[in-house]
Design a protein around this motif. Structure first.
Motif, PDB file in Angstrom:
ATOM      1  N   PHE A 140       0.813  -1.217   0.000  1.00  0.00           N
ATOM      2  CA  PHE A 140       0.000   0.000   0.000  1.00  0.00           C
ATOM      3  C   PHE A 140       0.847   1.268   0.000  1.00  0.00           C
ATOM      4  CE2 PHE A 140      -3.485  -2.736   1.204  1.00  0.00           C
ATOM      5  CZ  PHE A 140      -4.608  -2.061   0.763  1.00  0.00           C
ATOM      6  N   SER A 141       1.948   1.242   0.750  1.00  0.00           N
ATOM      7  CA  SER A 141       2.582   2.520   1.054  1.00  0.00           C
ATOM      8  C   SER A 141       3.732   2.840   0.116  1.00  0.00           C
ATOM      9  CB  SER A 141       3.082   2.505   2.495  1.00  0.00           C
ATOM     10  OG  SER A 141       3.959   1.440   2.683  1.00  0.00           O
ATOM     11  N   PHE A 162      -0.377   4.963  -3.220  1.00  0.00           N
ATOM     12  CA  PHE A 162      -1.382   5.237  -4.257  1.00  0.00           C
ATOM     13  C   PHE A 162      -2.688   5.764  -3.684  1.00  0.00           C
ATOM     14  CE2 PHE A 162      -4.531   1.868  -3.899  1.00  0.00           C
ATOM     15  CZ  PHE A 162      -3.881   0.944  -3.110  1.00  0.00           C
ATOM     16  N   LEU A 163      -2.987   5.425  -2.405  1.00  0.00           N
ATOM     17  CA  LEU A 163      -4.260   5.884  -1.841  1.00  0.00           C
ATOM     18  C   LEU A 163      -4.315   7.408  -1.712  1.00  0.00           C
ATOM     19  CD1 LEU A 163      -5.095   3.222   0.890  1.00  0.00           C
ATOM     20  CD2 LEU A 163      -6.449   3.763  -1.127  1.00  0.00           C
ATOM     21  N   SER A 167      -7.421   9.526  -2.999  1.00  0.00           N
ATOM     22  CA  SER A 167      -8.194  10.472  -2.195  1.00  0.00           C
ATOM     23  C   SER A 167      -8.419  11.775  -2.959  1.00  0.00           C
ATOM     24  CB  SER A 167      -7.491  10.735  -0.866  1.00  0.00           C
ATOM     25  OG  SER A 167      -6.309  11.478  -1.074  1.00  0.00           O
ATOM     26  N   VAL A 168      -7.384  12.225  -3.683  1.00  0.00           N
ATOM     27  CA  VAL A 168      -7.526  13.470  -4.443  1.00  0.00           C
ATOM     28  C   VAL A 168      -8.527  13.277  -5.578  1.00  0.00           C
ATOM     29  CG1 VAL A 168      -6.305  15.105  -5.917  1.00  0.00           C
ATOM     30  CG2 VAL A 168      -5.212  14.226  -3.857  1.00  0.00           C
ATOM     31  N   VAL A 169      -8.406  12.138  -6.288  1.00  0.00           N
ATOM     32  CA  VAL A 169      -9.311  11.889  -7.411  1.00  0.00           C
ATOM     33  C   VAL A 169     -10.757  11.830  -6.908  1.00  0.00           C
ATOM     34  CG1 VAL A 169      -9.990  10.186  -9.128  1.00  0.00           C
ATOM     35  CG2 VAL A 169      -7.572  10.748  -8.818  1.00  0.00           C
ATOM     36  N   ILE A 170     -10.973  11.103  -5.790  1.00  0.00           N
ATOM     37  CA  ILE A 170     -12.341  10.995  -5.273  1.00  0.00           C
ATOM     38  C   ILE A 170     -12.877  12.381  -4.902  1.00  0.00           C
ATOM     39  CG2 ILE A 170     -13.735  10.148  -3.351  1.00  0.00           C
ATOM     40  CD1 ILE A 170     -12.216   7.599  -3.382  1.00  0.00           C
ATOM     41  N   ALA A 171     -12.038  13.191  -4.260  1.00  0.00           N
ATOM     42  CA  ALA A 171     -12.494  14.526  -3.866  1.00  0.00           C
ATOM     43  C   ALA A 171     -12.869  15.340  -5.104  1.00  0.00           C
ATOM     44  CB  ALA A 171     -11.405  15.235  -3.074  1.00  0.00           C
ATOM     45  N   LEU A 172     -12.039  15.264  -6.152  1.00  0.00           N
ATOM     46  CA  LEU A 172     -12.336  16.031  -7.369  1.00  0.00           C
ATOM     47  C   LEU A 172     -13.611  15.519  -8.034  1.00  0.00           C
ATOM     48  CD1 LEU A 172      -8.739  16.454  -8.854  1.00  0.00           C
ATOM     49  CD2 LEU A 172     -10.140  18.171  -7.694  1.00  0.00           C
ATOM     50  N   PHE A 225      -6.501   3.850   4.691  1.00  0.00           N
ATOM     51  CA  PHE A 225      -5.226   4.522   4.452  1.00  0.00           C
ATOM     52  C   PHE A 225      -4.426   4.618   5.743  1.00  0.00           C
ATOM     53  CE2 PHE A 225      -2.609   8.274   4.781  1.00  0.00           C
ATOM     54  CZ  PHE A 225      -1.778   8.132   3.685  1.00  0.00           C
ATOM     55  N   TYR A 226      -5.118   4.993   6.816  1.00  0.00           N
ATOM     56  CA  TYR A 226      -4.400   5.212   8.070  1.00  0.00           C
ATOM     57  C   TYR A 226      -3.703   3.940   8.540  1.00  0.00           C
ATOM     58  CZ  TYR A 226      -3.225   6.678  12.757  1.00  0.00           C
ATOM     59  OH  TYR A 226      -2.529   6.986  13.889  1.00  0.00           O
ATOM     60  N   ILE A 227      -4.413   2.812   8.461  1.00  0.00           N
ATOM     61  CA  ILE A 227      -3.825   1.584   8.997  1.00  0.00           C
ATOM     62  C   ILE A 227      -2.813   0.984   8.022  1.00  0.00           C
ATOM     63  CG2 ILE A 227      -5.725   0.083   8.202  1.00  0.00           C
ATOM     64  CD1 ILE A 227      -3.919  -0.349  11.497  1.00  0.00           C
ATOM     65  N   MET A 228      -3.179   0.941   6.733  1.00  0.00           N
ATOM     66  CA  MET A 228      -2.347   0.202   5.785  1.00  0.00           C
ATOM     67  C   MET A 228      -1.155   1.014   5.288  1.00  0.00           C
ATOM     68  SD  MET A 228      -3.138  -2.806   5.507  1.00  0.00           S
ATOM     69  CE  MET A 228      -4.435  -3.932   5.883  1.00  0.00           C
TER      70      MET A 228
END
Lengths: 326, 422
Positions: A140-141, A162-163, A167-172, A225-228
């Motif tokens: 993940f990281s 990649f997350l 996150s940016v793509v989802i927000a846009l 995202f926070y955990i992985m």
């Protein structure tokens, strides 16, 4: 010097990304008129669900990179979907008070996470109370520490998994849908005046359910995202801190616009760790970590003073819609 | 009707997920790269305990806290070794440092417990209050400071000379630095260690100084930088502090005294060696974990149960050490530890046992450029934190001798405190 600033920027983005996921999900939910204070709990459940899925997969032995991403992600989405569905069912169908339900969901989510987290730790019989999914986390990281000799842009980009981009793509995308599409227009109508939307033939219940559930799933990805990524796959109880509440504060800071949320989340993330990069004494750390909340309060004061329509919350936010009440 | 069905389905789903979890298989926690423990917990001598004996243990949090987990495991192991039943060993978890602690202690005393134990520093005044009300019950408190001045025959403090354990772990750090210097990865001057500390308490300063002195005993050029987090448990803050130590302060090895895995994971991310605390963290840092030291509370539980069973008095201040088996080390990570580390640590353990090695030997460090000949430490409890006892004698600082809890709070040369309050 430039490398140092870029290192700081990368850390700020890593801090900001869980908040961004949470805020984007909450903006989508609030646009339908549902004030979901259960976001911290939903993010927590998203986190423990991905841990449960990842743990079951990792115990199997061989690790396939694609499955290592898909299984925790799907578990996370499922877990946060179930909890947001509970919230939606209680507030939309049963018309329970949104604030009370949301707070209950947060309490429930954190307890749920700690219960299952604690149980998993017992299963592993580990000498210290934590659960390790480091093998999955590596997929993940990004590369967390960049050597000094690397060019400056690598200091900014290499640490990001990649997350962060997701996150940016989802927000846009959420911003685009809300502002530019018919679906978004109808959703905003539901949030501003459900009675009017209902009269115009919009299915209020469907919109509220969908936006609450999808919003919850997006927020849950913050936990993933926070955990992985950020925590390197290490679960220990109560590690998530107040990020869920920061996400809700960010919604106000961003005046319900996901694109501002992107910048805002990085500002929040930067303020949250700033104490490490300027010389302050340890006694200042809690005060420095208060800054995002102070900034939010300032934004609240400014927007309420200016009373611009674009920066106000949805008119029916927090109110349940009951057709027969008209 | 449909609402009822949905509600029913939700409940069913939760039950299924709980059942799924319960059926999960046991994952092992042994790592092939970790050697046998360098300083294992000793086996406990068995003796007969009366059937009406009961001990009550009060914990600040539950098993999911590293700190309390250490106590809970210890009392359970002692229970197993002595063959006590679950009715004889009672554990209360999540007892805050408030009058709730006194309530719990009183409940234990009324319920027939011969010993009541509490594990957190802030429990102390409430334990003392309960001890005054129940003079026939023994009250034992870990990490406290007031037993020797309180004058109660049934109130006792305990701690362990964990600074010796930290010193041993520091040797592993120094050996690693030497290896890096020899391999020309760093110069001797670049041998800078980082340390993430929770608070500026004597317990933390005593620990980090002994860790530093352990490293210095094998790697003379080493220096250390310390960042405090202001919290015993905050994974993200600890991780950011460790990352800043690595990135900004150019530290090449990290250790910590705080309860989360923030620092070990930051080290694993960065590929920087880590010396851990309170149990092996090799699962979180398979490439960077070197060794971990911890206090083993089993000997103390064993001791107090034995004293009460035999009708003897418990020491007012009990300090466990290597000889009592109160200091334990994990195994070494073969992937990260330097060649010869085990031998160097074994040598120091032998010297500790022989009484020839003193961690705070004033010949080995300076304060403000000069040797420390005299230091008044705050040993006796008072609200003004008055410095009341001369601690430097016979060429070394006498840590944990005048009371069990640490009181070494000297800032020695070679250690830079980056964000301590000035």
């Amino acid at each position: 010097m430039i490398n140092g600033i870029m290192d700081f920027a990368a850390r700020a983005i890593l801090q900001g990304t869980p908040i961004l996921f949470g805020a984007t999900g909450e903006i989508l939910t609030e646009k339908s008129g549902n004030l979901n204070l259960g976001i911290p709990g939903i993010m927590y459940v998203g986190m423990i669900s991905s841990v449960i899925g990842g743990f079951a997969y990792q115990s199997g032995g061989n690790i396939n990179p694609a499955l290592a991403i898909i299984i925790p992600t799907l578990s996370c989405l499922l877990g946060s979907l179930i909890v947001s569905f509970i919230y939606a069912f209680l507030t939309i169908t049963l018309r329970a008070n949104q604030n009370v339900t949301g707070l209950a969901i947060t309490t429930f989510g954190v307890g749920f996470g700690n219960f299952f987290g604690g149980s998993l730790i017992k299963i592993t019989n580990s000498s210290a109370p934590y659960l390790s999914l480091t093998k999955l986390s590596r997929i993940f990281s990004g590369q967390k520490i960049v050597p000094d000799s690397a060019p400056w842009y690598q200091h900014l980009l290499l640490p990001l998994g990649f997350l962060v981009y997701v996150s940016v793509v989802i927000a846009l995308v959420v911003g685009f849908v809300l502002k530019r599409t018919r679906v978004g227009l109808q959703l905003r109508a539901v949030g501003e005046s459900p009675a009017t939307a209902d009269a115009a033939g919009i299915n209020v219940t469907k919109y509220k359910y969908l936006s609450t559930c999808i919003g919850g799933m997006i927020a849950g990805l913050g936990g993933l995202f926070y955990i992985m990524d950020y925590s390197s796959g290490i679960w220990s109880n109560d590690a998530f801190g107040d990020r869920g509440w920061l996400a809700i504060a960010l919604v106000i800071f961003a005046v319900w616009r996901p694109s501002i949320g992107i910048i805002g989340s990085y500002i929040f993330g930067g303020l949250y760790i700033l104490y490490n990069y300027i010389s302050v004494s340890m006694n200042m750390i809690p005060i420095m970590q208060m800054l995002p909340y102070i900034v939010t309060i300032v934004v609240l004061i400014i927007t309420s003073l200016r009373k611009r329509r674009e920066t106000q919350p949805p008119a029916s936010l927090g109110l349940n819609y009951f057709r027969e009440e008209r | 009707m449909s609402k009822k069905i949905i509600a029913f389905l939700l409940v069913a789903m939760m039950l299924v997920s709980a059942a799924l979890l319960a059926s999960c298989g046991k994952g092992g926690n042994t790592n092939a790269n970790e050697t046998e423990s360098l300083l294992p917990a000793p086996t406990l001598e068995k003796f007969t305990v009366k059937d009406d004996f009961k001990i009550g243990v009060i914990c600040l949090h539950d098993e999911n806290s590293t700190y309390d987990n250490n106590f809970i495991r210890a009392i359970r192991n002692v229970q197993k070794a002595l063959g006590l039943s679950d009715e004889q060993v009672l554990v209360k978890t999540n007892i805050p440092e408030s009058s709730a602690c006194k309530d719990a202690a009183v409940e234990f005393a009324k319920g027939g417990c011969k010993i009541v134990f509490a594990d957190s520093f802030g429990h102390e005044e409430h334990m003392i209050a309960a001890a005054k009300e129940y003079p026939d019950v023994q009250f034992c408190h870990a990490t406290g400071t007031r037993a020797h001045t309180e004058g109660l025959s049934n109130y006792h403090n305990a701690f362990a000379s964990i600074y010796e354990g930290r010193y041993l772990a520091g040797i592993a750090a120094g050996m690693k630095l030497n290896e890096m210097i020899e391999a020309k990865k760093i110069t001797a001057e670049q041998a800078v260690m980082g340390y993430v500390g929770a608070f500026t308490y004597a317990e933390v300063i005593s620990g980090l100084t002994s860790f530093y002195l352990g490293a210095k005993s094998v790697c003379p050029s080493v220096t250390m930088k310390v960042r405090y987090t202001g919290s015993w448990y905050d994974p993200a803050t600890e991780k950011e502090a460790a990352t800043a130590l690595i990135q900004t302060d150019k530290c090449v090895l990290i250790s910590q005294h705080a309860d989360s895995l923030g620092a070990p994971t930051a080290c694993e991310d960065a590929g920087v060696p880590n010396i851990s605390y309170n149990g092996s963290t090799i699962e979180a840092g398979e490439n960077t974990f070197i060794i971990s030291s911890a206090i083993n509370w089993e000997p103390y539980f064993h001791y107090i149960i034995k004293q009460v069973t035999e009708g003897k008095a418990i020491d007012t201040d009990w300090t466990g050490n290597i000889a009592t088996g109160s200091i334990v080390l994990s195994g070494l990570n073969k992937k990260a530890a330097a060649e010869g580390t085990k031998e160097a640590i074994d040598k120091a353990i032998a010297e500790f046992k022989a009484g020839t090695l003193h961690v705070f030997n004033t010949a080995n460090f300076t304060v403000g450029g000069s040797k420390l000949d005299s230091y008044m430490a705050d040993v006796h409890y008072d609200t003004a934190f008055e410095k009341d006892t001369e601690a430097v004698k016979d060429g070394y600082f006498h840590e944990s001798e005048y009371r069990s809890a640490p009181y070494f709070d000297v800032r020695i040369d070679g250690i830079e405190f980056i964000n301590e309050k000035y």
